[in-house]
Design a protein around this motif. Structure first.
Motif, PDB file in Angstrom:
ATOM      1  N   PRO A  68      53.103 -30.337  40.561  1.00 11.52           N
ATOM      2  CA  PRO A  68      53.544 -31.688  40.195  1.00 11.52           C
ATOM      3  C   PRO A  68      52.601 -32.371  39.200  1.00 11.52           C
ATOM      4  CG  PRO A  68      53.660 -31.364  42.568  1.00 11.52           C
ATOM      5  CD  PRO A  68      52.921 -30.199  42.018  1.00 11.52           C
ATOM      6  N   ALA A  69      51.308 -32.007  39.242  1.00 13.84           N
ATOM      7  CA  ALA A  69      50.363 -32.629  38.307  1.00 13.84           C
ATOM      8  C   ALA A  69      50.763 -32.335  36.867  1.00 13.84           C
ATOM      9  CB  ALA A  69      48.946 -32.126  38.579  1.00 13.84           C
ATOM     10  N   MET A  70      51.212 -31.115  36.611  1.00 14.76           N
ATOM     11  CA  MET A  70      51.657 -30.768  35.268  1.00 14.76           C
ATOM     12  C   MET A  70      52.933 -31.514  34.907  1.00 14.76           C
ATOM     13  SD  MET A  70      52.349 -26.948  33.754  1.00 14.76           S
ATOM     14  CE  MET A  70      53.027 -26.688  32.102  1.00 14.76           C
ATOM     15  N   GLU A  71      53.830 -31.633  35.867  1.00 21.64           N
ATOM     16  CA  GLU A  71      55.082 -32.361  35.628  1.00 21.64           C
ATOM     17  C   GLU A  71      54.804 -33.846  35.384  1.00 21.64           C
ATOM     18  OE1 GLU A  71      57.110 -31.399  39.189  1.00 21.64           O
ATOM     19  OE2 GLU A  71      57.335 -29.282  38.673  1.00 21.64           O
ATOM     20  N   TRP A  72      53.887 -34.405  36.168  1.00 20.77           N
ATOM     21  CA  TRP A  72      53.531 -35.823  35.977  1.00 20.77           C
ATOM     22  C   TRP A  72      52.921 -36.032  34.596  1.00 20.77           C
ATOM     23  CZ3 TRP A  72      48.990 -38.305  34.864  1.00 20.77           C
ATOM     24  CH2 TRP A  72      48.977 -39.693  34.994  1.00 20.77           C
ATOM     25  N   GLY A 169      33.243 -31.625  32.283  1.00 20.76           N
ATOM     26  CA  GLY A 169      33.525 -30.258  32.689  1.00 20.76           C
ATOM     27  C   GLY A 169      34.097 -30.189  34.092  1.00 20.76           C
ATOM     28  N   ILE A 170      33.489 -30.924  35.026  1.00 21.49           N
ATOM     29  CA  ILE A 170      33.967 -30.931  36.409  1.00 21.49           C
ATOM     30  C   ILE A 170      35.356 -31.548  36.494  1.00 21.49           C
ATOM     31  CG2 ILE A 170      33.566 -31.971  38.676  1.00 21.49           C
ATOM     32  CD1 ILE A 170      30.564 -31.466  38.203  1.00 21.49           C
ATOM     33  N   ALA A 171      35.613 -32.585  35.693  1.00 22.09           N
ATOM     34  CA  ALA A 171      36.944 -33.192  35.672  1.00 22.09           C
ATOM     35  C   ALA A 171      38.000 -32.180  35.216  1.00 22.09           C
ATOM     36  CB  ALA A 171      36.948 -34.404  34.747  1.00 22.09           C
ATOM     37  N   LEU A 172      37.663 -31.381  34.213  1.00 24.71           N
ATOM     38  CA  LEU A 172      38.590 -30.344  33.750  1.00 24.71           C
ATOM     39  C   LEU A 172      38.811 -29.282  34.823  1.00 24.71           C
ATOM     40  CD1 LEU A 172      37.403 -29.871  30.058  1.00 24.71           C
ATOM     41  CD2 LEU A 172      39.703 -30.564  30.789  1.00 24.71           C
ATOM     42  N   LEU A 173      37.771 -28.948  35.573  1.00 23.82           N
ATOM     43  CA  LEU A 173      37.920 -27.968  36.646  1.00 23.82           C
ATOM     44  C   LEU A 173      38.809 -28.512  37.763  1.00 23.82           C
ATOM     45  CD1 LEU A 173      34.272 -26.580  36.929  1.00 23.82           C
ATOM     46  CD2 LEU A 173      36.237 -25.526  35.787  1.00 23.82           C
ATOM     47  N   LEU A 174      38.636 -29.771  38.098  1.00 26.04           N
ATOM     48  CA  LEU A 174      39.486 -30.375  39.126  1.00 26.04           C
ATOM     49  C   LEU A 174      40.937 -30.427  38.647  1.00 26.04           C
ATOM     50  CD1 LEU A 174      37.135 -33.240  40.330  1.00 26.04           C
ATOM     51  CD2 LEU A 174      37.815 -31.223  41.639  1.00 26.04           C
ATOM     52  N   PHE A 175      41.134 -30.715  37.361  1.00 25.87           N
ATOM     53  CA  PHE A 175      42.485 -30.693  36.798  1.00 25.87           C
ATOM     54  C   PHE A 175      43.069 -29.283  36.888  1.00 25.87           C
ATOM     55  CE2 PHE A 175      45.043 -29.909  32.869  1.00 25.87           C
ATOM     56  CZ  PHE A 175      46.186 -30.563  33.291  1.00 25.87           C
ATOM     57  N   ALA A 176      42.281 -28.280  36.521  1.00 21.64           N
ATOM     58  CA  ALA A 176      42.750 -26.892  36.603  1.00 21.64           C
ATOM     59  C   ALA A 176      43.145 -26.535  38.036  1.00 21.64           C
ATOM     60  CB  ALA A 176      41.664 -25.943  36.093  1.00 21.64           C
ATOM     61  N   ALA A 177      42.401 -27.067  39.011  1.00 22.20           N
ATOM     62  CA  ALA A 177      42.671 -26.763  40.414  1.00 22.20           C
ATOM     63  C   ALA A 177      43.971 -27.374  40.899  1.00 22.20           C
ATOM     64  CB  ALA A 177      41.506 -27.233  41.284  1.00 22.20           C
ATOM     65  N   THR A 178      44.517 -28.354  40.180  1.00 20.24           N
ATOM     66  CA  THR A 178      45.815 -28.934  40.564  1.00 20.24           C
ATOM     67  C   THR A 178      46.983 -28.116  40.019  1.00 20.24           C
ATOM     68  OG1 THR A 178      46.039 -30.373  38.599  1.00 20.24           O
ATOM     69  CG2 THR A 178      44.783 -31.248  40.478  1.00 20.24           C
ATOM     70  N   LEU A 179      46.688 -27.084  39.223  1.00 21.27           N
ATOM     71  CA  LEU A 179      47.754 -26.337  38.556  1.00 21.27           C
ATOM     72  C   LEU A 179      48.124 -25.032  39.246  1.00 21.27           C
ATOM     73  CD1 LEU A 179      46.575 -26.873  34.864  1.00 21.27           C
ATOM     74  CD2 LEU A 179      48.334 -28.130  36.130  1.00 21.27           C
ATOM     75  N   ARG A 180      47.217 -24.492  40.056  1.00 28.08           N
ATOM     76  CA  ARG A 180      47.524 -23.296  40.846  1.00 28.08           C
ATOM     77  C   ARG A 180      46.757 -23.394  42.161  1.00 28.08           C
ATOM     78  NH1 ARG A 180      50.503 -19.243  38.830  1.00 28.08           N
ATOM     79  NH2 ARG A 180      50.062 -18.191  40.802  1.00 28.08           N
ATOM     80  N   ALA A 213      31.816 -27.456  46.509  1.00 28.81           N
ATOM     81  CA  ALA A 213      32.681 -27.257  45.341  1.00 28.81           C
ATOM     82  C   ALA A 213      34.010 -26.640  45.758  1.00 28.81           C
ATOM     83  CB  ALA A 213      31.982 -26.361  44.323  1.00 28.81           C
ATOM     84  N   THR A 214      33.961 -25.655  46.652  1.00 28.88           N
ATOM     85  CA  THR A 214      35.192 -25.010  47.122  1.00 28.88           C
ATOM     86  C   THR A 214      36.089 -26.008  47.831  1.00 28.88           C
ATOM     87  OG1 THR A 214      34.038 -22.889  47.377  1.00 28.88           O
ATOM     88  CG2 THR A 214      36.122 -23.157  48.563  1.00 28.88           C
ATOM     89  N   ALA A 215      35.499 -26.826  48.684  1.00 29.24           N
ATOM     90  CA  ALA A 215      36.289 -27.822  49.412  1.00 29.24           C
ATOM     91  C   ALA A 215      36.950 -28.813  48.455  1.00 29.24           C
ATOM     92  CB  ALA A 215      35.395 -28.555  50.408  1.00 29.24           C
ATOM     93  N   LEU A 216      36.178 -29.314  47.501  1.00 30.33           N
ATOM     94  CA  LEU A 216      36.735 -30.286  46.547  1.00 30.33           C
ATOM     95  C   LEU A 216      37.864 -29.670  45.718  1.00 30.33           C
ATOM     96  CD1 LEU A 216      33.460 -32.009  45.253  1.00 30.33           C
ATOM     97  CD2 LEU A 216      35.211 -32.997  46.751  1.00 30.33           C
ATOM     98  N   LEU A 217      37.662 -28.447  45.285  1.00 30.31           N
ATOM     99  CA  LEU A 217      38.667 -27.800  44.437  1.00 30.31           C
ATOM    100  C   LEU A 217      39.914 -27.436  45.238  1.00 30.31           C
ATOM    101  CD1 LEU A 217      36.174 -25.591  42.434  1.00 30.31           C
ATOM    102  CD2 LEU A 217      37.645 -27.356  41.444  1.00 30.31           C
ATOM    103  N   MET A 218      39.761 -27.043  46.498  1.00 31.89           N
ATOM    104  CA  MET A 218      40.917 -26.725  47.325  1.00 31.89           C
ATOM    105  C   MET A 218      41.707 -27.977  47.701  1.00 31.89           C
ATOM    106  SD  MET A 218      39.537 -23.667  49.842  1.00 31.89           S
ATOM    107  CE  MET A 218      41.182 -23.361  50.510  1.00 31.89           C
ATOM    108  N   LEU A 219      41.019 -29.107  47.769  1.00 33.70           N
ATOM    109  CA  LEU A 219      41.697 -30.372  48.092  1.00 33.70           C
ATOM    110  C   LEU A 219      42.398 -30.977  46.880  1.00 33.70           C
ATOM    111  CD1 LEU A 219      39.032 -32.076  50.391  1.00 33.70           C
ATOM    112  CD2 LEU A 219      41.334 -31.362  51.065  1.00 33.70           C
ATOM    113  N   ALA A 220      42.016 -30.555  45.689  1.00 31.48           N
ATOM    114  CA  ALA A 220      42.556 -31.172  44.476  1.00 31.48           C
ATOM    115  C   ALA A 220      44.074 -31.088  44.413  1.00 31.48           C
ATOM    116  CB  ALA A 220      41.934 -30.518  43.240  1.00 31.48           C
ATOM    117  N   LEU A 223      45.916 -33.210  47.323  1.00 26.72           N
ATOM    118  CA  LEU A 223      45.703 -34.647  47.098  1.00 26.72           C
ATOM    119  C   LEU A 223      46.473 -35.130  45.881  1.00 26.72           C
ATOM    120  CD1 LEU A 223      41.880 -35.062  47.882  1.00 26.72           C
ATOM    121  CD2 LEU A 223      43.849 -35.729  49.294  1.00 26.72           C
ATOM    122  N   ALA A 224      46.511 -34.318  44.824  1.00 29.95           N
ATOM    123  CA  ALA A 224      47.283 -34.690  43.634  1.00 29.95           C
ATOM    124  C   ALA A 224      48.766 -34.768  43.973  1.00 29.95           C
ATOM    125  CB  ALA A 224      47.040 -33.684  42.514  1.00 29.95           C
ATOM    126  N   ASN A 225      49.253 -33.797  44.751  1.00 30.91           N
ATOM    127  CA  ASN A 225      50.663 -33.805  45.139  1.00 30.91           C
ATOM    128  C   ASN A 225      51.011 -35.054  45.934  1.00 30.91           C
ATOM    129  OD1 ASN A 225      50.663 -31.311  43.958  1.00 30.91           O
ATOM    130  ND2 ASN A 225      51.122 -30.147  45.811  1.00 30.91           N
TER     131      ASN A 225
END
Length: 483
Positions: A68-72, A169-180, A213-220, A223-225
């Motif tokens: 949904p992050a990509m769709e949004w 950089g971290i913001a881009l990684l969190l964004f990437a984590a919302t895509l898959r 880092a793993t927890a934050l990225l797995m929650l991305a 939480l975005a959804n």
């Protein structure tokens, strides 16, 4: 030996005239390469996934089948320009922007050859062809690549500039984590490497940083959804059904919940394929009696907790599960296979309500031909890139650029191996990031070896063993007659 020592105390201030000329040529080359992909695939190749996502981007009625992050994000771009063009441009900007950051870093280090080699890496035919299609995998790879570029620039900058680069950089990684849902495997090594050195200066701190880092990225993603208000589609059942089908096929014992099927083992045999889960999906005809809709109904009516049921089946039949997963991973990574699994890249858009299509043109034909040709070589075998990444990790302690090689190679390795567990299909696009990250790590390692006064041949030889073994086995298997 450090990178500074290799450059003999060179000042990293403004680029010298010769370096500026090289930078201008590389920038022009990368801009032309991006333009070639854009022109060849304009307005962007619409896949089946993209057609569904664009429809939701238009009406704002999001579900979580695709990110949904990509769709949004796509919905926010529609007022600027409707269609695929904004997403295509964004993908290409992140992809080539990442390569530009990496090449620029190499120039700052006074390593012109390395800068040219990094920039040339972006011309990998499979990557160029894939980047012409609007796909979550391509957008994710672009975000990860730009984050990697920012990682390379962190050292040698002032304190506040370094913090800014790390934050972006971290913001881009969190964004990437919302895509898959499995993107965290690729992002964790880069996330940890982006943290200040003091935060990862010991094994204990490194472990804590990796866990956080793993927890934050797995929650991305969840939480975005939730923030977007995406409705649950039951997409998680695709993995569960595929594994239950594999366990049933390999064990000969029904692993599915009761669904009113007289002979579930026989019914599953007609549906199961080690290649992908699609025969169980709701878009196939005829519908599998153990497929998505019957399974979803069983979960709801029988109050089944899907993940608990899935884990119970794995524990009850671990050998069957391992056999199923290894068969799929072998196909997914193009290891011991004969035939082409499916077309490595697409050359035309899927039918869609808006009639978006890519017009045939010589440039597209050339890129597509190169991509198809390279897919028949080790360049198109994900297992080769996974083996390369593992070897680079073995070699990295002896290399000056290990600070950068390790997170890139580890990111490629973890993400590639992750498809041994988290995969339901065998499309080559899933391994785009593994190919890119392993390639960059390999170029860095080659640059280090070339510049070193004494090459550690023994370590280099051992590091090459995984790749050589994979290439020998995969090539020999393909040479064997079928049957």
């Amino acid at each position: 030996m450090t990178s500074n020592a290799m450059n003999q105390g060179r000042s990293f201030g403004p680029l010298q005239l010769r370096d500026r000329s090289v930078a201008a040529l590389l920038a022009l080359g990368m801009l032309l390469a991006a333009a070639c992909t854009a022109i060849a695939y304009w307005p962007g190749l619409m896949t089946w996934d993209a057609a569904r996502q664009y429809g939701q981007a238009i009406d704002g009625d999001f579900d979580d089948w695709h990110p949904p992050a990509m769709e949004w994000l796509w919905r926010q771009l529609i007022p600027i320009h409707d269609g695929l063009q904004p997403m295509l441009i964004l993908q290409l900007a992140l992809y080539w922007g990442g390569f530009a950051l990496l090449a620029g870093w190499a120039l700052r280090e006074g390593r012109r050859g390395l800068a040219a080699a990094i920039a040339a890496g972006g011309l990998m035919p499979l990557a160029m062809a894939l980047m012409g299609a609007v796909l979550k995998d391509c957008l994710m790879a672009g975000a990860l690549l730009s984050a990697a570029g920012l990682l390379f620039w962190c050292d040698g900058e002032g304190r506040w500039q370094a913090w800014l680069l790390r934050t972006l950089g971290i913001a881009l990684l969190l964004f990437a984590a919302t895509l898959r849902f499995n993107a965290f495997l690729a992002a964790v090594p880069l996330f940890v490497a982006l943290l200040p050195v003091a935060w990862r200066s010991s094994w204990r701190r490194m472990t804590v940083a990796a866990i956080v880092a793993t927890a934050l990225l797995m929650l991305a993603l969840p939480l975005a959804n939730r923030a977007i208000g995406a409705k649950s589609s039951g997409v998680e059942l695709s993995l569960i059904i595929f594994d239950l089908g594999g366990i049933t096929e390999q064990s000969g014992v029904n692993a599915f919940p009761p669904m009113g099927v007289a002979d579930p083992v026989k019914a599953n045999h007609a549906c199961y394929s080690p290649v992908k889960w699609d025969p169980y999906s709701f878009w196939v005809d005829p519908v599998c009696p153990l497929g998505f809709d019957p399974m979803k109904a069983a979960v709801e009516t029988q109050k089944i907790k899907p993940y608990r049921f899935w884990l119970g089946a794995i524990v009850a039949h671990p050998i069957a599960y391992a056999e199923h997963r290894l068969r799929h991973f072998n196909i997914n990574t193009r290891f011991l296979v004969h035939d082409e699994i499916e077309r490595p890249v697409q050359a035309e858009s899927a039918p869609n309500d808006w009639n978006y299509k890519v017009a045939p043109n010589p440039l597209l034909s050339a890129i597509d031909w190169l991509a198809l040709a390279s897919a028949k070589t080790p360049l198109g075998w994900p297992i080769a890139w996974i083996a390369l990444a593992s070897g680079l990790l073995m070699l990295s302690p002896a290399l000056p650029s290990r600070r950068l090689i390790v997170p890139m190679a580890l990111s490629a390795l973890l993400y590639g191996l992750g498809y041994g567990v988290f995969s339901v299909a065998a499309e080559l696009r899933y391994h785009l990031w593994t190919m890119i990250a392993a390639l960059i790590a390999a170029v860095l390692a080659a640059g280090d070896l070339y510049a070193m006064p004494a090459v550690p041949w023994r370590k280099t030889g051992w590091a090459g063993t995984p790749l050589i073994a994979v290439l020998v086995l995969a090539t020999a298997w393909r040479a064997l007659p079928l049957g």
